[in-house]
Design a protein around this motif. Structure first.
Motif, PDB file in Angstrom:
ATOM      1  N   TYR A  36       0.609  -0.953   0.244  1.00  0.00           N
ATOM      2  CA  TYR A  36      -0.001  -0.078   0.031  1.00  0.00           C
ATOM      3  C   TYR A  36       1.141   1.443  -0.176  1.00  0.00           C
ATOM      4  CZ  TYR A  36      -4.040  -2.822   0.844  1.00  0.00           C
ATOM      5  OH  TYR A  36      -5.294  -3.720   0.675  1.00  0.00           O
ATOM      6  N   VAL A  37       2.117   1.703   0.675  1.00  0.00           N
ATOM      7  CA  VAL A  37       2.424   2.392   0.652  1.00  0.00           C
ATOM      8  C   VAL A  37       3.344   2.797  -0.425  1.00  0.00           C
ATOM      9  CG1 VAL A  37       5.002   3.429   1.624  1.00  0.00           C
ATOM     10  CG2 VAL A  37       3.104   2.708   3.167  1.00  0.00           C
ATOM     11  N   GLU A  38       4.262   1.654  -0.996  1.00  0.00           N
ATOM     12  CA  GLU A  38       4.665   1.189  -2.543  1.00  0.00           C
ATOM     13  C   GLU A  38       3.517   2.741  -3.366  1.00  0.00           C
ATOM     14  OE1 GLU A  38       5.915  -2.615  -3.147  1.00  0.00           O
ATOM     15  OE2 GLU A  38       7.686  -2.381  -2.913  1.00  0.00           O
ATOM     16  N   ARG A  39       2.693   2.152  -3.586  1.00  0.00           N
ATOM     17  CA  ARG A  39       1.992   2.651  -4.459  1.00  0.00           C
ATOM     18  C   ARG A  39       1.351   3.714  -4.340  1.00  0.00           C
ATOM     19  NH1 ARG A  39      -2.801  -2.523  -4.399  1.00  0.00           N
ATOM     20  NH2 ARG A  39      -2.190  -4.374  -5.628  1.00  0.00           N
ATOM     21  N   ILE A  40       0.453   4.403  -2.497  1.00  0.00           N
ATOM     22  CA  ILE A  40       0.898   5.870  -2.608  1.00  0.00           C
ATOM     23  C   ILE A  40       1.757   6.651  -2.948  1.00  0.00           C
ATOM     24  CG2 ILE A  40       0.836   7.310  -0.446  1.00  0.00           C
ATOM     25  CD1 ILE A  40      -1.006   5.160   0.899  1.00  0.00           C
ATOM     26  N   ALA A  41       3.018   6.176  -2.486  1.00  0.00           N
ATOM     27  CA  ALA A  41       4.391   6.832  -3.145  1.00  0.00           C
ATOM     28  C   ALA A  41       4.292   6.852  -4.713  1.00  0.00           C
ATOM     29  CB  ALA A  41       5.563   6.106  -2.723  1.00  0.00           C
ATOM     30  N   ASP A  42       4.072   5.750  -5.077  1.00  0.00           N
ATOM     31  CA  ASP A  42       3.407   6.508  -6.649  1.00  0.00           C
ATOM     32  C   ASP A  42       2.296   6.730  -7.374  1.00  0.00           C
ATOM     33  OD1 ASP A  42       6.494   4.540  -6.816  1.00  0.00           O
ATOM     34  OD2 ASP A  42       5.433   2.860  -7.009  1.00  0.00           O
ATOM     35  N   GLY A  43       2.052   7.054  -6.100  1.00  0.00           N
ATOM     36  CA  GLY A  43       0.530   8.068  -6.555  1.00  0.00           C
ATOM     37  C   GLY A  43      -0.269   6.951  -7.496  1.00  0.00           C
ATOM     38  N   LYS A  44      -0.567   6.227  -6.543  1.00  0.00           N
ATOM     39  CA  LYS A  44      -1.749   5.852  -7.485  1.00  0.00           C
ATOM     40  C   LYS A  44      -2.531   5.403  -5.796  1.00  0.00           C
ATOM     41  CE  LYS A  44       1.087   2.709 -10.759  1.00  0.00           C
ATOM     42  NZ  LYS A  44       1.739   1.893 -11.043  1.00  0.00           N
ATOM     43  N   ASN A  45      -3.508   4.855  -6.422  1.00  0.00           N
ATOM     44  CA  ASN A  45      -4.855   4.193  -5.168  1.00  0.00           C
ATOM     45  C   ASN A  45      -4.383   2.969  -4.590  1.00  0.00           C
ATOM     46  OD1 ASN A  45      -7.149   2.597  -4.399  1.00  0.00           O
ATOM     47  ND2 ASN A  45      -8.626   3.958  -5.131  1.00  0.00           N
ATOM     48  N   PRO A  46      -4.097   2.662  -3.113  1.00  0.00           N
ATOM     49  CA  PRO A  46      -3.417   2.004  -2.283  1.00  0.00           C
ATOM     50  C   PRO A  46      -4.072   0.613  -2.754  1.00  0.00           C
ATOM     51  CG  PRO A  46      -4.197   3.742  -0.702  1.00  0.00           C
ATOM     52  CD  PRO A  46      -4.652   4.028  -2.031  1.00  0.00           C
ATOM     53  N   VAL A  47      -5.239   0.550  -2.940  1.00  0.00           N
ATOM     54  CA  VAL A  47      -5.995  -0.219  -3.026  1.00  0.00           C
ATOM     55  C   VAL A  47      -5.832  -1.297  -4.305  1.00  0.00           C
ATOM     56  CG1 VAL A  47      -8.570  -1.802  -1.979  1.00  0.00           C
ATOM     57  CG2 VAL A  47      -7.497   0.042  -1.106  1.00  0.00           C
ATOM     58  N   THR A  48      -6.907  -0.626  -5.276  1.00  0.00           N
ATOM     59  CA  THR A  48      -6.520  -0.755  -6.972  1.00  0.00           C
ATOM     60  C   THR A  48      -5.352  -0.910  -7.457  1.00  0.00           C
ATOM     61  OG1 THR A  48      -6.866   1.597  -7.878  1.00  0.00           O
ATOM     62  CG2 THR A  48      -9.010  -0.208  -6.652  1.00  0.00           C
ATOM     63  N   GLY A  49      -4.379  -0.162  -7.029  1.00  0.00           N
ATOM     64  CA  GLY A  49      -3.702   0.139  -7.822  1.00  0.00           C
ATOM     65  C   GLY A  49      -3.481   1.243  -8.858  1.00  0.00           C
ATOM     66  N   GLN A  50      -4.546   1.611  -9.314  1.00  0.00           N
ATOM     67  CA  GLN A  50      -4.824   2.250 -10.772  1.00  0.00           C
ATOM     68  C   GLN A  50      -4.200   3.811 -10.086  1.00  0.00           C
ATOM     69  OE1 GLN A  50      -9.193   2.156 -11.268  1.00  0.00           O
ATOM     70  NE2 GLN A  50      -8.744   0.213 -12.366  1.00  0.00           N
ATOM     71  N   ASP A  51      -3.881   5.179 -11.290  1.00  0.00           N
ATOM     72  CA  ASP A  51      -3.511   6.488 -11.264  1.00  0.00           C
ATOM     73  C   ASP A  51      -4.355   6.449  -9.982  1.00  0.00           C
ATOM     74  OD1 ASP A  51      -1.534   5.995 -11.663  1.00  0.00           O
ATOM     75  OD2 ASP A  51      -1.844   6.861 -14.217  1.00  0.00           O
ATOM     76  N   ALA A  52      -4.254   7.617  -9.621  1.00  0.00           N
ATOM     77  CA  ALA A  52      -4.658   8.420  -7.934  1.00  0.00           C
ATOM     78  C   ALA A  52      -5.681   9.674  -9.136  1.00  0.00           C
ATOM     79  CB  ALA A  52      -4.994   8.647  -6.987  1.00  0.00           C
ATOM     80  N   GLY A  53      -4.869   9.730 -10.083  1.00  0.00           N
ATOM     81  CA  GLY A  53      -4.994  11.389 -10.261  1.00  0.00           C
ATOM     82  C   GLY A  53      -4.123  12.692  -9.403  1.00  0.00           C
ATOM     83  N   THR A  54      -4.621  13.249 -10.858  1.00  0.00           N
ATOM     84  CA  THR A  54      -3.363  14.674 -10.181  1.00  0.00           C
ATOM     85  C   THR A  54      -4.037  15.459  -9.158  1.00  0.00           C
ATOM     86  OG1 THR A  54      -3.964  15.626 -12.573  1.00  0.00           O
ATOM     87  CG2 THR A  54      -1.848  14.471 -12.381  1.00  0.00           C
ATOM     88  N   ASP A  55      -4.669  15.726  -9.447  1.00  0.00           N
ATOM     89  CA  ASP A  55      -5.988  16.356  -8.348  1.00  0.00           C
ATOM     90  C   ASP A  55      -5.933  16.295  -6.383  1.00  0.00           C
ATOM     91  OD1 ASP A  55      -7.602  14.820  -8.864  1.00  0.00           O
ATOM     92  OD2 ASP A  55      -9.011  16.745  -8.934  1.00  0.00           O
ATOM     93  N   THR A  56      -4.955  14.546  -6.449  1.00  0.00           N
ATOM     94  CA  THR A  56      -5.510  13.991  -5.255  1.00  0.00           C
ATOM     95  C   THR A  56      -4.407  14.238  -4.327  1.00  0.00           C
ATOM     96  OG1 THR A  56      -6.080  12.292  -4.065  1.00  0.00           O
ATOM     97  CG2 THR A  56      -4.518  11.793  -6.047  1.00  0.00           C
ATOM     98  N   VAL A  57      -4.573  14.135  -3.081  1.00  0.00           N
ATOM     99  CA  VAL A  57      -3.531  15.217  -1.987  1.00  0.00           C
ATOM    100  C   VAL A  57      -1.973  13.273  -2.110  1.00  0.00           C
ATOM    101  CG1 VAL A  57      -3.980  13.328  -0.432  1.00  0.00           C
ATOM    102  CG2 VAL A  57      -3.061  14.937   0.371  1.00  0.00           C
ATOM    103  N   LEU A  58      -2.840  12.328  -2.900  1.00  0.00           N
ATOM    104  CA  LEU A  58      -1.403  11.234  -3.260  1.00  0.00           C
ATOM    105  C   LEU A  58      -0.382  12.132  -3.921  1.00  0.00           C
ATOM    106  CD1 LEU A  58      -3.729   8.340  -3.039  1.00  0.00           C
ATOM    107  CD2 LEU A  58      -2.644   8.844  -1.313  1.00  0.00           C
ATOM    108  N   ASN A  59      -1.094  12.540  -4.955  1.00  0.00           N
ATOM    109  CA  ASN A  59       1.108  13.144  -5.460  1.00  0.00           C
ATOM    110  C   ASN A  59       1.169  14.945  -5.211  1.00  0.00           C
ATOM    111  OD1 ASN A  59       0.196  11.644  -7.383  1.00  0.00           O
ATOM    112  ND2 ASN A  59      -1.676  12.214  -8.510  1.00  0.00           N
TER     113      ASN A  59
END
Length: 189
Positions: free
Chosen positions: A15-38
């Motif tokens: 999950y942390v790897e996915r968040i660090a890569d700007g992805k949704n931690p559960v699905t692994g899909q891109d979280a989008g540019t306007d999210t706090v994950l980026n």
């Protein structure tokens, strides 16, 4: 100090790897540019957390230092219930098999030394000087042969001849049945 559940640890790292890569931690899909994950600060924080968690994983699931051997419980005799004869083998391979079901973060692993010492003290093995090999060797006594211990002349990869002590099915079962006595230093019956 208890070890962390390794499955939960691996999931957390994923999950942390996915968040660090700007992805949704559960699905692994891109979280989008306007999210706090980026956010760059969140990304740096996630990489830091990932390093910490990987350090815990490489330390066997422990935060800080592992428990000292003196803090570990004795070899669990109930682990012997999973023993199944596989093949004739040297004592070191038998001990490896007996240690397979044991969680080494909680219990001390079994060593071959107390077993061979016990077998010598109870007359199943003996040390003597082999004049052909010009060195001391361990071999089964008549009593040891009766329970399925045998010796074989072998050659190491380096070409050195030696005497290997091999434990058959009956000998392995004898050791498993007597392991509590062996570990307690009690005499054989």
């Amino acid at each position: 100090m208890e070890a962390i559940d390794k499955n939960k640890l691996n999931t957390a790292i994923t999950y942390v790897e996915r968040i660090a890569d700007g992805k949704n931690p559960v699905t692994g899909q891109d979280a989008g540019t306007d999210t706090v994950l980026n956010d760059p600060n969140v990304i740096r924080c996630m990489f830091f957390i990932k390093e910490l968690l990987e350090g815990v994983r490489s330390n066997g699931g422990y935060i800080g230092s592992r428990p000292k051997k003196s803090e570990l419980a004795d070899f669990p005799l109930d682990a012997l219930q999973s023993y199944v004869y596989r093949e004739d083998k040297p004592i070191t391979r038998l001990v490896e098999q007996l240690n397979e079901p044991v969680d080494e973060s909680l219990y001390r692993k079994l060593s071959y030394k107390p077993i061979t010492q016990w077998l010598k003290l109870n007359g199943f093995l003996q040390d003597h000087f082999n004049t052909e090999l010009s060195k001391n060797v361990t071999e089964p006594t008549e009593k040891g042969l009766q329970i399925g211990i045998r010796s074989e002349r072998r050659r190491s990869m380096a070409g050195v001849e030696y005497i290997g002590v091999i434990y058959g099915e009956k000998a392995q079962e004898f050791i498993v049945q007597n392991l509590e006595k062996i570990l307690n230093g009690e005499a054989a019956e």
